[in-house]
Design an enzyme around this catalytic site. Structure first.
Site, PDB file in Angstrom:
ATOM      1  CG  ASP A   1      -5.224   1.792  -0.332  1.00  0.00           C
ATOM      2  OD1 ASP A   1      -5.631   0.976  -1.170  1.00  0.00           O
ATOM      3  OD2 ASP A   1      -4.138   2.388  -0.424  1.00  0.00           O
TER       4      ASP A   1
ATOM      5  CE1 TYR B   1     -17.058  -1.830   0.204  1.00  0.00           C
ATOM      6  CE2 TYR B   1     -15.244  -1.158   1.640  1.00  0.00           C
ATOM      7  CZ  TYR B   1     -15.706  -1.834   0.515  1.00  0.00           C
ATOM      8  OH  TYR B   1     -14.840  -2.498  -0.287  1.00  0.00           O
TER       9      TYR B   1
ATOM     10  CE  LYS C   1      -7.443   5.983  -5.945  1.00  0.00           C
ATOM     11  NZ  LYS C   1      -7.322   4.872  -6.788  1.00  0.00           N
TER      12      LYS C   1
ATOM     13  CD  GLU D   1     -11.602  -9.259  34.407  1.00  0.00           C
ATOM     14  OE1 GLU D   1     -11.490  -8.191  33.776  1.00  0.00           O
ATOM     15  OE2 GLU D   1     -12.318  -9.392  35.397  1.00  0.00           O
TER      16      GLU D   1
ATOM     17  CD  GLU E   1     -11.201  -2.202   0.559  1.00  0.00           C
ATOM     18  OE1 GLU E   1     -12.326  -2.542   0.124  1.00  0.00           O
ATOM     19  OE2 GLU E   1     -10.261  -1.852  -0.169  1.00  0.00           O
TER      20      GLU E   1
ATOM     21  CB  CYS F   1      33.154  -6.808   4.655  1.00  0.00           C
ATOM     22  SG  CYS F   1      32.232  -7.777   3.452  1.00  0.00           S
TER      23      CYS F   1
ATOM     24  CE  LYS G   1     -20.462   3.067  -1.201  1.00  0.00           C
ATOM     25  NZ  LYS G   1     -20.275   2.219  -0.028  1.00  0.00           N
TER      26      LYS G   1
ATOM     27  CD  GLU H   1     -19.985   4.621   2.375  1.00  0.00           C
ATOM     28  OE1 GLU H   1     -19.125   3.786   2.051  1.00  0.00           O
ATOM     29  OE2 GLU H   1     -21.195   4.449   2.213  1.00  0.00           O
TER      30      GLU H   1
ATOM     31  CB  CYS I   1      29.905  -8.883   6.213  1.00  0.00           C
ATOM     32  SG  CYS I   1      29.209  -7.306   5.729  1.00  0.00           S
TER      33      CYS I   1
ATOM     34  CB  CYS J   1      27.540  -8.733   1.555  1.00  0.00           C
ATOM     35  SG  CYS J   1      29.121  -9.170   2.296  1.00  0.00           S
TER      36      CYS J   1
ATOM     37  CB  SER K   1     -13.951  -1.403  -9.913  1.00  0.00           C
ATOM     38  OG  SER K   1     -14.175  -1.180 -11.276  1.00  0.00           O
TER      39      SER K   1
ATOM     40  CB  CYS L   1      30.266  -5.877   0.831  1.00  0.00           C
ATOM     41  SG  CYS L   1      29.563  -5.435   2.427  1.00  0.00           S
TER      42      CYS L   1
ATOM     43  CE  LYS M   1     -11.499   3.699  -4.161  1.00  0.00           C
ATOM     44  NZ  LYS M   1     -10.504   2.697  -3.900  1.00  0.00           N
TER      45      LYS M   1
HETATM   46  S1  IVH Z   1     -18.573   0.504  -2.403  1.00  0.00           S
HETATM   47  C1  IVH Z   1     -20.764  -1.167  -6.016  1.00  0.00           C
HETATM   48  N1  IVH Z   1     -17.394   1.786  -0.453  1.00  0.00           N
HETATM   49  O1  IVH Z   1     -12.926   0.542  -3.622  1.00  0.00           O
HETATM   50  C2  IVH Z   1     -20.000  -0.445  -4.996  1.00  0.00           C
HETATM   51  N2  IVH Z   1     -16.021   0.558  -1.975  1.00  0.00           N
HETATM   52  O2  IVH Z   1     -13.109   0.497  -6.967  1.00  0.00           O
HETATM   53  C3  IVH Z   1     -19.101  -1.308  -4.240  1.00  0.00           C
HETATM   54  N3  IVH Z   1     -13.637   0.595  -1.384  1.00  0.00           N
HETATM   55  O3  IVH Z   1     -13.324  -2.642  -4.878  1.00  0.00           O
HETATM   56  C4  IVH Z   1     -18.002  -0.666  -3.541  1.00  0.00           C
HETATM   57  N4  IVH Z   1     -13.824   1.840   0.404  1.00  0.00           N
HETATM   58  O4  IVH Z   1     -12.663  -2.503  -2.470  1.00  0.00           O
HETATM   59  C5  IVH Z   1     -17.220   0.999  -1.533  1.00  0.00           C
HETATM   60  N5  IVH Z   1     -16.516   2.938   1.355  1.00  0.00           N
HETATM   61  C6  IVH Z   1     -16.337   2.153   0.292  1.00  0.00           C
HETATM   62  C7  IVH Z   1     -15.060   1.688  -0.112  1.00  0.00           C
HETATM   63  C8  IVH Z   1     -14.945   0.891  -1.256  1.00  0.00           C
HETATM   64  C9  IVH Z   1     -12.991   1.166  -0.372  1.00  0.00           C
HETATM   65  C10 IVH Z   1     -12.954  -0.195  -2.460  1.00  0.00           C
HETATM   66  C11 IVH Z   1     -13.603  -1.497  -2.790  1.00  0.00           C
HETATM   67  C12 IVH Z   1     -13.817  -1.494  -4.303  1.00  0.00           C
HETATM   68  C13 IVH Z   1     -13.021  -0.305  -4.736  1.00  0.00           C
HETATM   69  C14 IVH Z   1     -13.781   0.435  -5.801  1.00  0.00           C
END
Ligand code: IVH
Length: 681
Positions: free
Chosen positions: A127, A237, A324, A45, A185, A422, A300, A123, A443, A437, A92, A419, A125
């Site tokens: 990737d 975020y 991490k 739909e 992200e 073969c 945060k 929160e 092969c 190869c 960062s 190889c 993080k």
């Molecule tokens: S906050 C000033 N929240 O992690 C704060 N970053 O090195 C701005 N990332 O480049 C970032 N999850 O790409 C924030 N829940 C989250 C995140 C997040 C992943 C990444 C982001 C940033 C790196 C921090």
């Protein structure tokens, strides 16, 4: 006196209203599906509404909207990215790896705030790669990558194909800031990542090591149709700036969620350090259940006023930190390195190890990728190695426990010269890490791999021939290449006692049916290196038939949007090879489609007619009917109005359409009546 409206103006007005309504509806359904994961209507739909909108937009170019839901399908335009300066630098976060470091962060915050009470928003993080989105008057204006933190690439067109990113925000316009920025992200969910790598393996392209690389490679693509096909997602975020709607970070994000952004549910406001630890412990375990990759937790300070008080260092905010996760790692013994030959002839070294438990599964094998990786590890026979799960799926050898090496002169692991399948002497092309190869025609894994790819669902879709059966027929000498498939007869396949006649017949029928598979999929099925589904479609649409494609020079190929050096050279090399040309010739003889159907003007019998197709059909597909209407000078439209000339009505036409046709006095033509009309009867 009231002047009656010109009916044509009136219907144009209705169609325009319908466009606006459809856009609103589709934005809402997108949100339900991609953000709330709670669709109200079926995919079909949804597609119908989208098709109707596309048809109406084509009729009303003055209603064009760069944020219409129809832009999600992407375009083939080739652009260079514009650089955009960030209004606030994209910083960062400081990293921590232990509870002690988290405690130290907590203590620093407490001290910085001079003993005031504070909350920490916890929160995940994510990737992937960070993105900054700018909205003006509730509409996405542009999207910029992090770049060097000060300026990034304008990837707006690509970002628009990500369906969880709202193009138009929901909520009352008066409650939305006129202009604001939101960051988040971009991710490739595990499911899309695995699917993509399977496809890349099939088309001989290098695999992405993890979803982050895949997301980043995808977002930088110059072809937004490629981006659209890859299933990216995005979580938001952070809202930088002083004029955000609320006083706390958490409330800002909840507000963003109301406007239509995808904000993670996995968030909590912690009032104590113990609550922060609880969050970390919970997600360290449960993150494996998430559909996307995460590599830690972000903490945060929740109050924006307190964030300001704490401020920033040159590189990162003092009010936030990342914790991490520990990558899971195991130590085990290397038993042997074996070498696998793929469809393209690429030879991959594989480490076979003593089985070891890692992140919930037993690991026995790990890819070593290529010779350079073996050298970098300085891998020796019998070594003890450390294995990690890259992105928690594919095990990787990340190092050697040199202290456990009994013999300092242990033999280096050597890459094979010939190889393993073969015996041909391997080659390594300049600038490439892989060994190949070169025995293209003899092969076995290359031959079998090409057959498997050819019959696969997304290629010729000969589903009654699975990889095992294909390999069996190959080993029995029944098929050497894909063109041999078309010569197979039922008698060749069933045993002398005819016990397998039924399945043999099914297979032969399946092969026969594949003669109807359109040219673009045939092109993909040929397995030309770097020619995946999207590229195959682009090439087919541009060159229309195999003769024009095979005559194309590298320069001609480079003229095609979305085709770069690697693809152009690979296509040229493929068609320069006499053996491939012979194969194509035999496939052509067998009746396989080697051209797209000509769009010829068959007649002008439908000139000036606007036709709506509805219901299901017996003699031809809906797509065929659309093509026929155009070929006879008519126009396909999505919705019924007084301007509609007639409805081509199949079976099961929806009651609302029927009612609308009756109300507007639009005649219905059955399938047979329509075909008679075209035949001039
Ligand atoms: S906050 C000033 N929240 O992690 C704060 N970053 O090195 C701005 N990332 O480049 C970032 N999850 O790409 C924030 N829940 C989250 C995140 C997040 C992943 C990444 C982001 C940033 C790196 C921090």
């Amino acid at each position: 006196m009231q002047i009656p409206l010109n009916p044509s103006v009136m219907f144009q007005q209705q169609e325009k209203e319908r466009i606006l309504w459809l856009r609103k509806e589709l934005h809402r359904h997108n949100h339900n599906y991609y953000v709330k994961s709670a669709p109200e209507i079926s995919d079909r739909e949804f597609d119908e509404l989208l098709a109707e909108l596309a048809a109406l937009e084509a009729l009303h170019p003055d209603m064009a909207d760069p944020n219409s839901p129809t832009v999600r399908v992407g375009s083939d335009l080739n652009r260079d990215f514009r650089q955009v300066e960030h209004a606030y630098p994209m910083l960062s976060l400081g990293n921590t790896y232990s509870r002690e470091e988290v405690r130290a962060f907590y203590a620093r915050v407490a001290e910085g705030l001079g003993g005031q009470p504070f909350e920490i928003c916890c929160e995940l993080k994510f990737d992937g790669l960070s993105i900054s989105l700018i909205y003006e008057n509730g509409r996405l204006l542009y999207a910029v990558t992090r770049g060097d933190g000060v300026r990034g690439d304008d990837v707006t067109e690509n970002i628009k194909t990500i369906r969880s990113i709202p193009l138009c925000l929901s909520g009352e316009a008066s409650t939305l800031p006129e202009r604001f920025e939101i960051r988040g992200e971009v991710l490739m969910p595990w499911e899309s990542f695995e699917r993509l790598n399977v496809e890349r393996e099939r088309s001989g392209e290098p695999l992405f090591a993890n979803p982050r690389n895949a997301a980043s490679g995808t977002l930088k693509s110059k072809n937004s149709a490629v981006v659209a096909a890859r299933g990216l997602d995005a979580y938001l975020y952070y809202m930088p700036g002083d004029e955000t709607p609320c006083d706390t970070h958490y409330d800002n994000l909840q507000c963003a969620a109301h406007w239509g952004f995808k904000v993670s549910d996995a968030m909590c406001v912690a009032k104590t350090l113990d609550e922060v630890y609880d969050f970390i412990d919970y997600w360290d375990e449960h993150r494996r259940e998430l559909p996307v990759a995460t590599d830690g937790i972000v903490l945060k300070v929740n109050s924006l006023a307190q964030q300001q008080e704490l401020g920033y260092t040159a590189k990162s905010p003092r009010w936030a930190i990342a914790y991490k996760f520990q990558a899971e790692r195991a130590r085990t013994r290397l038993l042997e390195v074996t070498f696998q030959v793929g469809r393209t002839g690429a030879v991959t070294p594989v480490a076979n190890m003593e089985p070891v438990q890692l992140a919930g599964t037993v690991v026995r094998r790990a890819s070593l990728h290529n010779e350079d990786v073996i050298r970098q590890l300085d891998l020796r026979e019998g070594d003890f190695v450390y294995v990690e799960k890259a992105g928690e799926i594919i095990p990787q050898i990340v190092g050697v426990d040199v202290s456990a090496r009994a013999d300092a002169d242990a033999k280096h692991v050597e890459f094979v010269k010939t190889c393993p399948e073969c015996g041909a002497l391997l080659v390594r092309y300049e600038g490439e890490a892989a060994h190949y190869c070169p025995n293209y025609t003899a092969c076995p894994p290359q031959l079998k791999g090409r057959i498997e790819h050819f019959v696969s669902r997304e290629a010729m879709n000969i589903d009654s021939l699975g990889p095992e059966t294909a390999a069996l027929y190959f080993d029995r000498g029944l098929i050497r290449d894909v063109a041999d498939l078309y010569a197979l007869r039922v008698a060749d396949l069933c045993g002398a006692d005819r016990s397998r006649e039924k399945s043999a017949k099914k297979l032969v029928d399946g092969i026969a049916a594949s003669r109807q598979v359109p040219f673009d999929r045939v092109l993909y099925a040929l397995g030309i290196r770097f020619v995946g589904k999207v590229v195959a479609k682009t090439l087919a649409a541009h060159f229309r038939n195999i003769d024009r494609l095979r005559a194309a020079s590298v320069d001609d190929l480079l003229q095609v949007e979305g085709v770069g050096e690697a693809i152009a050279t690979s296509v040229k090399t493929f068609f320069d090879d006499e053996r491939n040309m012979q194969l194509v010739e035999r496939l052509m003889q067998a009746g396989v489609q080697m051209e797209l159907p000509e769009v010829v003007q068959a007649s002008d019998r439908l000139a000036g007619k606007s036709i709506v197709i509805s219901g299901t059909f017996e003699h031809h597909s809906r797509e065929d009917y659309k093509a026929m209407i155009e070929a006879h000078g008519g126009k396909n439209v999505g919705s019924i109005s007084k301007k509609t000339s007639f409805v081509l009505a199949g079976a099961n036409m929806g009651p609302s359409k029927l009612e609308k046709a009756q109300k507007n006095g639009v005649p219905l033509l059955s399938e047979d009546e329509f075909l008679q009309l075209l035949n001039g009867e």
